[in-house]
Design an enzyme around this catalytic site. Structure first.
Site, mmCIF file in Angstrom:
data_model
loop_
_atom_site.group_PDB
_atom_site.id
_atom_site.type_symbol
_atom_site.label_atom_id
_atom_site.label_comp_id
_atom_site.label_asym_id
_atom_site.label_seq_id
_atom_site.Cartn_x
_atom_site.Cartn_y
_atom_site.Cartn_z
ATOM 1 N N LYS A 141 42.675 38.994 43.048
ATOM 2 C CA LYS A 141 43.732 39.435 42.125
ATOM 3 C C LYS A 141 44.435 38.245 41.467
ATOM 4 C CE LYS A 141 43.952 43.980 42.238
ATOM 5 N NZ LYS A 141 44.031 44.791 41.025
ATOM 6 N N HIS A 162 47.090 53.360 53.102
ATOM 7 C CA HIS A 162 48.260 52.491 53.206
ATOM 8 C C HIS A 162 49.242 53.093 54.205
ATOM 9 C CE1 HIS A 162 46.972 50.908 49.121
ATOM 10 N NE2 HIS A 162 47.088 49.825 49.846
ATOM 11 N N SER A 203 49.793 42.708 42.732
ATOM 12 C CA SER A 203 50.419 43.438 43.840
ATOM 13 C C SER A 203 51.424 42.527 44.537
ATOM 14 C CB SER A 203 49.347 43.847 44.847
ATOM 15 O OG SER A 203 49.940 44.303 46.043
ATOM 16 N N SER A 204 52.448 43.134 45.139
ATOM 17 C CA SER A 204 53.419 42.321 45.878
ATOM 18 C C SER A 204 52.755 41.595 47.043
ATOM 19 C CB SER A 204 54.558 43.208 46.405
ATOM 20 O OG SER A 204 54.045 44.220 47.236
ATOM 21 N N CYS A 205 51.608 42.114 47.513
ATOM 22 C CA CYS A 205 50.983 41.462 48.675
ATOM 23 C C CYS A 205 50.234 40.179 48.294
ATOM 24 C CB CYS A 205 50.089 42.427 49.433
ATOM 25 S SG CYS A 205 48.623 42.883 48.546
ATOM 26 N N TYR A 222 41.170 40.072 48.939
ATOM 27 C CA TYR A 222 41.755 40.905 47.878
ATOM 28 C C TYR A 222 42.742 40.074 47.055
ATOM 29 C CZ TYR A 222 44.895 44.603 46.060
ATOM 30 O OH TYR A 222 45.676 45.412 45.273
HETATM 31 N N1 NAP Z 1 48.398 51.722 45.895
HETATM 32 C C1 NAP Z 1 49.311 50.781 46.002
HETATM 33 O O1 NAP Z 1 50.230 50.848 46.848
HETATM 34 C C2 NAP Z 1 49.261 49.566 45.082
HETATM 35 C C3 NAP Z 1 50.244 48.580 45.262
HETATM 36 C C4 NAP Z 1 50.218 47.465 44.448
HETATM 37 C C5 NAP Z 1 49.246 47.340 43.472
HETATM 38 N N2 NAP Z 1 48.319 48.307 43.293
HETATM 39 C C6 NAP Z 1 47.298 48.103 42.237
HETATM 40 O O2 NAP Z 1 47.182 49.240 41.413
HETATM 41 C C7 NAP Z 1 45.829 49.386 40.967
HETATM 42 C C8 NAP Z 1 45.355 50.806 41.237
HETATM 43 O O3 NAP Z 1 45.432 51.062 42.633
HETATM 44 P P1 NAP Z 1 45.355 52.546 43.226
HETATM 45 O O4 NAP Z 1 46.230 52.577 44.414
HETATM 46 O O5 NAP Z 1 45.501 53.521 42.133
HETATM 47 O O6 NAP Z 1 43.848 52.569 43.759
HETATM 48 P P2 NAP Z 1 42.895 53.828 43.926
HETATM 49 O O7 NAP Z 1 43.666 55.073 44.104
HETATM 50 O O8 NAP Z 1 41.896 53.451 44.975
HETATM 51 O O9 NAP Z 1 42.161 53.917 42.509
HETATM 52 C C9 NAP Z 1 41.282 52.927 42.093
HETATM 53 C C10 NAP Z 1 40.411 53.487 41.000
HETATM 54 O O10 NAP Z 1 39.464 52.475 40.611
HETATM 55 C C11 NAP Z 1 38.200 53.081 40.477
HETATM 56 N N3 NAP Z 1 37.134 52.131 40.714
HETATM 57 C C12 NAP Z 1 36.939 51.354 41.805
HETATM 58 N N4 NAP Z 1 35.797 50.651 41.667
HETATM 59 C C13 NAP Z 1 35.265 51.003 40.462
HETATM 60 C C14 NAP Z 1 34.096 50.637 39.760
HETATM 61 N N5 NAP Z 1 33.216 49.759 40.280
HETATM 62 N N6 NAP Z 1 33.864 51.203 38.551
HETATM 63 C C15 NAP Z 1 34.711 52.096 38.037
HETATM 64 N N7 NAP Z 1 35.848 52.494 38.650
HETATM 65 C C16 NAP Z 1 36.114 51.958 39.854
HETATM 66 C C17 NAP Z 1 38.191 54.149 41.550
HETATM 67 O O11 NAP Z 1 37.185 55.075 41.287
HETATM 68 P P3 NAP Z 1 36.571 55.969 42.478
HETATM 69 O O12 NAP Z 1 37.584 57.065 42.642
HETATM 70 O O13 NAP Z 1 35.267 56.424 41.937
HETATM 71 O O14 NAP Z 1 36.462 55.094 43.678
HETATM 72 C C18 NAP Z 1 39.605 54.705 41.418
HETATM 73 O O15 NAP Z 1 39.658 55.671 40.400
HETATM 74 C C19 NAP Z 1 45.015 48.302 41.672
HETATM 75 O O16 NAP Z 1 44.816 47.227 40.810
HETATM 76 C C20 NAP Z 1 45.916 47.880 42.818
HETATM 77 O O17 NAP Z 1 45.716 46.542 43.148
HETATM 78 C C21 NAP Z 1 48.295 49.425 44.079
#
Ligand code: NAP
Length: 322
Positions: free
Chosen positions: A141, A180, A108-110, A137
């Site tokens: 990462k 967010h 992530s950028s953060c 976090y």
């Molecule tokens: N959102 C952003 O702005 C952003 C920015 C930069 C990077 N990212 C990166 O992108 C990736 C995805 O982020 P996202 O925003 O899509 O997050 P998200 O919407 O919260 O989705 C995360 C997923 O991971 C699953 N998960 C969490 N814990 C788990 C476990 N113990 N076993 C199985 N599944 C599990 C969750 O399942 P449940 O639905 O059951 O909880 C959910 O489906 C992450 O690595 C994050 O660091 C995101």
């Protein structure tokens, strides 16, 4: 990766994972193996190893993680470091042991240092002190990135790491406490519109600039990297441009159709004046985003209205007696 590859999208019900699923399906990938948390808890090492040993997976996109906004990070630091370390360690190691051909890990950028030079180049990682509010976090990462690089170097495992900017789109989380910034703003303007509140107040001056990538563009970039990028060097994924938070708020106000005014709480801090990643490494591979901010916001608000908006309060109608 070819159309017959067996692909595990971990976290396929999340914001990024669900967009990756849409993109893979659209591109004609059909052998997708999916497990939600109730079927496979990725923090459970034995279960993850058994799953990989059984399934014959070729490629992995690791979009499962514990993710959240500033408040969630401040309140639940223990879970942010524990769950992310467990999920990524279990998946990366089991994938390598099972002979997976390629894995994409998402940073992530953060994760970049608090005072990194703008626009932020990939080389800035670990070059200075990090932002304290999301340190658990970020440390987890960065361990995931280092693990991918070490597995590549020692075992020849083709693990690649992308550094996404702020993402938004269908499937986002709009809960006021844990979301967010961008989905949180959509929710606040929507709630104010429904309640007839005359003003929505922004923290700070609105002048800090941030970057936002539509999640379907992120998914497109992930597929592009899986198909065309094979390096241990991390790669930034973003739109390549930023916007002042005050201007973003005006765009969201228009998208939501909120008729009130925008206030500023100048007692609240502004944070960094600018956070923008240098995306020249990614753009050099030929990838570009397709969805502009206005279009992305419109699609996101449509999704919010259909799937995530709280039910409108029942109108208090006094029926005239006949
Ligand atoms: N959102 C952003 O702005 C952003 C920015 C930069 C990077 N990212 C990166 O992108 C990736 C995805 O982020 P996202 O925003 O899509 O997050 P998200 O919407 O919260 O989705 C995360 C997923 O991971 C699953 N998960 C969490 N814990 C788990 C476990 N113990 N076993 C199985 N599944 C599990 C969750 O399942 P449940 O639905 O059951 O909880 C959910 O489906 C992450 O690595 C994050 O660091 C995101």
């Amino acid at each position: 990766m070819d159309r017959n590859s067996r692909i595990f999208v971990a976290g396929h019900r999340g914001l990024v994972g669900s967009a990756i699923l849409r993109r893979l399906t659209e591109a004609g990938y059909t052998d997708l193996v999916l497990r939600d948390r109730s079927q496979l808890d990725l923090t459970d090492q034995a279960a993850v190893r058994a799953y990989f040993d059984r399934e014959g997976i070729d490629h992995v996109i690791l979009a499962a993680a514990k993710v959240g906004g500033i408040l969630a990070n401040e309140r639940s630091g223990a879970e942010f470091i524990r769950d992310n370390l467990l999920i990524q360690t279990n998946v990366i190691d089991a994938a390598w042991r099972a002979g997976v051909k390629k894995l994409l890990f998402l940073g992530s950028s953060c994760l970049y240092p608090k005072h990194a030079e703008q626009p932020i180049r990939e080389e800035a990682l670990l070059s200075g002190p990090m932002e304290p509010s999301n340190k658990p976090y970020a440390v987890a990462k960065i361990a995931g990135i280092t693990m991918c690089q070490a597995y590549r170097k020692q075992y020849g495992f083709n693990a690649i790491c992308a550094m996404p900017s702020n993402l938004y789109g269908p499937g986002d989380h709009f809960e006021p406490e844990t979301s967010h910034a961008l989905p949180g703003m959509i929710r606040r303007f929507h709630d104010a519109k429904m309640a007839g509140n005359p003003t929505v107040t922004l923290w700070g001056t609105g002048t800090p600039r941030r970057e936002f990538l539509y999640v379907d563009d992120m998914a497109d970039a992930c597929l592009h990297l899986m198909e065309h990028y094979d390096s241990g060097e991390i790669v930034n994924v973003g739109p390549g441009e930023d916007i002042a938070i005050g201007d973003l708020a005006c765009l969201i106000r228009e998208t939501v159709g909120y008729p009130g005014t925008l206030g500023h709480d100048l007692d609240k801090p502004d944070g960094h004046p600018r956070k923008l990643m240098d995306v020249s490494r990614l753009f050099a591979t030929g990838w570009r985003p397709k969805v502009g901010l206005e279009e992305g916001l419109r699609r996101t608000y449509d999704w919010f209205l259909e799937h995530a908006a709280p039910p409108a309060p029942a109108p208090s109608v006094t029926q005239a007696a006949e």
